[in-house]
Motif scaffolding. Structure first.
Motif, PDB file in Angstrom:
ATOM      1  N   LYS A 495     -14.083   3.768  -8.218  1.00 46.51           N
ATOM      2  CA  LYS A 495     -13.013   2.711  -7.800  1.00 46.51           C
ATOM      3  C   LYS A 495     -12.747   2.211  -6.363  1.00 46.51           C
ATOM      4  CE  LYS A 495      -9.396   2.455 -10.559  1.00 46.51           C
ATOM      5  NZ  LYS A 495      -8.247   2.621 -11.413  1.00 46.51           N
ATOM      6  N   MET A 496     -12.325   3.400  -5.692  1.00 50.13           N
ATOM      7  CA  MET A 496     -11.987   3.298  -4.306  1.00 50.13           C
ATOM      8  C   MET A 496     -13.004   2.877  -3.401  1.00 50.13           C
ATOM      9  SD  MET A 496      -8.974   3.882  -4.596  1.00 50.13           S
ATOM     10  CE  MET A 496      -8.533   3.759  -2.929  1.00 50.13           C
ATOM     11  N   MET A 497     -14.252   3.084  -4.014  1.00 52.90           N
ATOM     12  CA  MET A 497     -15.565   2.501  -3.113  1.00 52.90           C
ATOM     13  C   MET A 497     -15.699   1.110  -3.175  1.00 52.90           C
ATOM     14  SD  MET A 497     -18.691   5.309  -3.649  1.00 52.90           S
ATOM     15  CE  MET A 497     -19.553   4.137  -2.906  1.00 52.90           C
ATOM     16  N   ALA A 498     -14.946   0.509  -4.063  1.00 56.69           N
ATOM     17  CA  ALA A 498     -14.931  -1.139  -4.167  1.00 56.69           C
ATOM     18  C   ALA A 498     -13.969  -1.578  -3.113  1.00 56.69           C
ATOM     19  CB  ALA A 498     -14.683  -1.661  -5.451  1.00 56.69           C
ATOM     20  N   LYS A 499     -14.081  -1.360  -1.932  1.00 52.71           N
ATOM     21  CA  LYS A 499     -13.402  -1.759  -0.780  1.00 52.71           C
ATOM     22  C   LYS A 499     -12.752  -3.141  -0.838  1.00 52.71           C
ATOM     23  CE  LYS A 499     -14.752   1.754   2.269  1.00 52.71           C
ATOM     24  NZ  LYS A 499     -13.813   2.767   1.513  1.00 52.71           N
ATOM     25  N   PRO A 500     -13.465  -4.049  -0.951  1.00 51.48           N
ATOM     26  CA  PRO A 500     -12.857  -5.671  -1.032  1.00 51.48           C
ATOM     27  C   PRO A 500     -11.782  -5.550  -2.523  1.00 51.48           C
ATOM     28  CG  PRO A 500     -15.338  -5.941  -0.714  1.00 51.48           C
ATOM     29  CD  PRO A 500     -14.802  -4.486  -0.943  1.00 51.48           C
ATOM     30  N   TYR A 501     -12.114  -5.007  -3.210  1.00 55.06           N
ATOM     31  CA  TYR A 501     -11.363  -5.138  -4.313  1.00 55.06           C
ATOM     32  C   TYR A 501      -9.861  -4.352  -4.294  1.00 55.06           C
ATOM     33  CZ  TYR A 501      -9.600  -4.544  -9.199  1.00 55.06           C
ATOM     34  OH  TYR A 501      -8.742  -4.519 -10.418  1.00 55.06           O
ATOM     35  N   GLN A 502      -9.928  -3.200  -3.530  1.00 60.10           N
ATOM     36  CA  GLN A 502      -8.826  -2.386  -3.110  1.00 60.10           C
ATOM     37  C   GLN A 502      -7.990  -3.011  -2.234  1.00 60.10           C
ATOM     38  OE1 GLN A 502      -7.954  -0.113  -4.976  1.00 60.10           O
ATOM     39  NE2 GLN A 502      -9.801   0.265  -6.189  1.00 60.10           N
ATOM     40  N   GLU A 503      -8.612  -4.047  -1.342  1.00 56.12           N
ATOM     41  CA  GLU A 503      -7.908  -4.563  -0.328  1.00 56.12           C
ATOM     42  C   GLU A 503      -7.162  -5.749  -0.924  1.00 56.12           C
ATOM     43  OE1 GLU A 503      -8.773  -7.472   3.582  1.00 56.12           O
ATOM     44  OE2 GLU A 503     -10.293  -6.219   2.780  1.00 56.12           O
ATOM     45  N   ALA A 504      -7.831  -6.420  -1.777  1.00 53.67           N
ATOM     46  CA  ALA A 504      -7.145  -7.550  -2.491  1.00 53.67           C
ATOM     47  C   ALA A 504      -6.092  -7.121  -3.443  1.00 53.67           C
ATOM     48  CB  ALA A 504      -8.057  -8.154  -3.496  1.00 53.67           C
ATOM     49  N   LYS A 505      -6.032  -5.704  -4.076  1.00 54.23           N
ATOM     50  CA  LYS A 505      -4.930  -5.042  -4.562  1.00 54.23           C
ATOM     51  C   LYS A 505      -3.882  -4.801  -3.965  1.00 54.23           C
ATOM     52  CE  LYS A 505      -5.575  -1.200  -6.791  1.00 54.23           C
ATOM     53  NZ  LYS A 505      -5.913  -0.161  -7.718  1.00 54.23           N
ATOM     54  N   SER A 506      -4.266  -4.287  -2.718  1.00 52.94           N
ATOM     55  CA  SER A 506      -3.222  -3.830  -1.745  1.00 52.94           C
ATOM     56  C   SER A 506      -2.225  -5.112  -1.224  1.00 52.94           C
ATOM     57  CB  SER A 506      -3.952  -3.013  -0.809  1.00 52.94           C
ATOM     58  OG  SER A 506      -2.889  -2.648   0.143  1.00 52.94           O
ATOM     59  N   VAL A 507      -3.179  -6.133  -0.930  1.00 54.61           N
ATOM     60  CA  VAL A 507      -2.402  -7.175  -0.375  1.00 54.61           C
ATOM     61  C   VAL A 507      -1.509  -7.891  -1.716  1.00 54.61           C
ATOM     62  CG1 VAL A 507      -2.775  -9.797   0.077  1.00 54.61           C
ATOM     63  CG2 VAL A 507      -3.991  -7.897   1.055  1.00 54.61           C
ATOM     64  N   LEU A 508      -2.133  -8.054  -2.879  1.00 54.45           N
ATOM     65  CA  LEU A 508      -1.250  -8.499  -3.871  1.00 54.45           C
ATOM     66  C   LEU A 508      -0.010  -7.830  -4.245  1.00 54.45           C
ATOM     67  CD1 LEU A 508      -0.682 -10.260  -6.582  1.00 54.45           C
ATOM     68  CD2 LEU A 508      -2.182  -8.589  -7.767  1.00 54.45           C
ATOM     69  N   ARG A 509       0.024  -6.506  -4.261  1.00 56.33           N
ATOM     70  CA  ARG A 509       1.141  -5.562  -4.530  1.00 56.33           C
ATOM     71  C   ARG A 509       2.085  -5.590  -3.237  1.00 56.33           C
ATOM     72  NH1 ARG A 509      -1.407  -0.473  -8.036  1.00 56.33           N
ATOM     73  NH2 ARG A 509      -2.539  -2.096  -9.612  1.00 56.33           N
ATOM     74  N   SER A 510       1.742  -5.523  -2.044  1.00 58.14           N
ATOM     75  CA  SER A 510       2.454  -5.553  -1.143  1.00 58.14           C
ATOM     76  C   SER A 510       3.329  -7.303  -0.983  1.00 58.14           C
ATOM     77  CB  SER A 510       1.864  -5.569   0.072  1.00 58.14           C
ATOM     78  OG  SER A 510       1.462  -4.401   0.519  1.00 58.14           O
TER      79      SER A 510
END
Length: 532
Positions: A495-510
């Motif tokens: 899951k963490m290797m999906a970097k664009p997805y993880q970045e988008a998730k971090s942006v959304l939650r912040s």
């Protein structure tokens, strides 16, 4: 926090006031235009909608694709969309389906926009100014809402076809197993629309999340609410079509719903296929905001605002605002974010999830259809899914955006209700196209029940659990010759290797936290630390 083109500390009252303002403030900011992006679009290598959103991220403007009405005397049935850039509407595009209409609208907008972008030229700097004046919410009455809804239902045949298709499939699945008839009280389904018609491809029922503690083996379902179950069933359907695409067999590949971008190698839904979500109840959380609650800081308190449109959690089927004093984050029980909040997240990150994002672009639904006979409007869904994430698109990585679905009330697929009168009250079913039989899961236990028509084995782990998803992921990675993905040692690492997805998730939650909606409650990391 930055909101539009101005910044100031945001109070809960201001958050609500902002969500009611139609103006976004600001404009296109000064940045160099990447000529290669424009050239790729002109050569036909980038889809018009993708090009438009990529420009919005580079140039920092807000773009929306809004459904509108057809213009002129046009025979036959057409969908119509227009592009809105920082509040400015562009020409209306039409098509025989929503995807075609969106593409047409994007092309028309780009025809007007691109001539103004002369290679390395700079667009005018947005003028800084005061925030937009408050706009009072229109006092719509029920008599105003229902005629508009009725007209839309008559114009768009999918609003009739989808409930009927869900009803027929549900009856087909459940009628053979009368002992699970009570499972139909809360239903969600995903439907694909193509030139051949509408087809239900995934379905789920349920109203609970597990009472069990987080486990490190990935074999317990934490959340078995209907829309979550249906979404995980959809993921199984997507995995099947990925296997078709990577089969290296031309005839099987043509049956796949996916097509591949020649440059990025990522897959997307074929241009003539759209995805839709049906629910027979408003999802728990912010979407269930009372119809008589006015989003006006002069008439309601900040406490009411926080508890109605904030993020929510569910604990064993009960729902709480993250601001509620009765919600204890330190409790040993596993909590899940509400269905409303998860839909909000999926409409930004895509319904495919982190693992599938290794292979596909974000997959969004074009419309959300609510067949809840107790509802008179979809205002709560509009606030939860659209208004709470207004303005986030420029902050997201490439391909991610706020995809605004058309939300409408439709006839119910379960007119008989299906009262929970026996021991099945915590049970739910799941099915996706290609399954021979349905699976029955006890939502409180997070596992398949003994009497389920489908059982994966004596451990009673559901076919929707994380371990089952990781197994399918590894199979697709093998077929796609992705050695980098096969080298991962755990579910979490994949899951963490999906970097664009993880970045988008971090942006959304912040962003949600910054806007005053509260903090997203994550499950303990131990639940992801397992391997196959």
């Amino acid at each position: 926090q930055a909101i539009g083109s101005w910044a100031r500390p945001v109070s809960p009252e201001t958050v609500v006031w902002l969500s009611c303002c139609s103006a976004t403030g600001g404009g296109i900011r000064s940045k160099s235009i990447p000529q290669e992006l424009i050239d790729r679009y002109k050569r036909g290598e980038t889809h018009a909608v993708s090009a438009l959103y990529q420009l919005s991220q580079v140039l920092q403007f807000q773009v929306e694709l809004k459904e509108t009405v057809t213009t002129g005397n046009i025979p036959g049935f057409y969908f119509a969309f227009c592009v809105v850039i920082d509040g400015v509407k562009y020409k209306t595009g039409m098509g025989i389906n929503k995807k075609e209409a969106r593409a047409s609208a994007a092309q028309l907008a780009l025809e007007d926009l691109l001539p103004t972008l002369d290679g390395d030229s700079l667009l005018p700097e947005a003028l800084d100014g005061p925030p937009p004046l408050p706009v009072k919410e229109s006092q719509s009455t029920g008599s105003e809402i229902h005629p508009r809804r009725t007209i839309y239902e008559r114009q768009n045949p999918i609003n009739e076809h989808v409930p009927q298709a869900v009803r027929e499939l549900l009856s087909k699945l459940i009628d053979s197993y009368p002992e699970v008839s009570a499972c139909r009280s809360t239903v969600a389904a995903f439907i694909t629309q193509s030139p051949s018609g509408c087809e239900v491809v995934a379905i789920g029922t349920g109203n609970y999340n597990t009472k069990e503690s987080a486990t490190p083996n990935g074999r317990v379902l934490h959340d078995s609410h209907a829309v979550v179950t249906a979404r995980r069933s959809l993921m199984r359907y997507l995995y099947r079509h990925l296997l078709l695409f990577f089969s290296k067999n031309r005839s099987l590949e043509e049956k796949s719903m996916f097509q591949q971008d020649k440059n990025t190698k990522l897959l997307s839904l074929k241009s003539n296929i759209t995805l839709h979500l049906y629910m027979n109840q408003m999802p728990k959380g912010a979407a269930q905001i009372p119809s008589n609650l006015r989003l006006n800081p002069l008439s309601i308190s900040a406490w009411e605002v926080n508890n109605q449109i904030s993020l929510h959690v569910t604990v064993e089927g009960k729902v709480f605002s993250v601001f509620s004093p009765t919600f204890d984050q330190a409790a040993s029980r596993v909590v899940s974010m509400s269905a409303s909040d998860k839909i909000t997240q999926w409409q930004v990150l895509g319904f495919q999830g982190a693992l599938l994002s290794h292979f596909t672009e974000p997959i969004y639904v074009s419309s959300i259809l609510v067949g809840d006979v107790s509802c008179c409007d979809v205002r709560g869904m509009e606030i939860a899914v659209n208004q709470r994430v207004d303005g986030i698109t420029p902050r997201l990585p490439m391909y991610y955006c706020v995809y605004r679905p058309h939300i409408s009330l439709v006839p119910t697929a379960c007119p008989e209700g299906g009262a929970n009168t026996n021991a099945q009250w915590s049970h739910g079913i799941n099915w996706s196209q290609g399954d021979v039989s349905l699976e029955v899961v006890d939502g409180l236990e997070g596992k398949t029940v003994e009497a389920s028509p489908f059982k994966s084995g004596p451990a009673l782990a559901s076919r929707l659990c994380k371990a089952a998803m990781l197994s399918r992921f590894n199979l697709v990675a093998q077929e796609a010759s992705r050695r980098d993905l096969l080298a991962t040692v755990s579910y979490r690492e994949a899951k963490m290797m999906a970097k664009p997805y993880q970045e988008a998730k971090s942006v959304l939650r912040s962003y949600l936290a910054q806007q005053g909606y509260g903090s997203w409650v994550a499950k303990p990391p131990v639940s992801d630390h397992f391997s196959m």
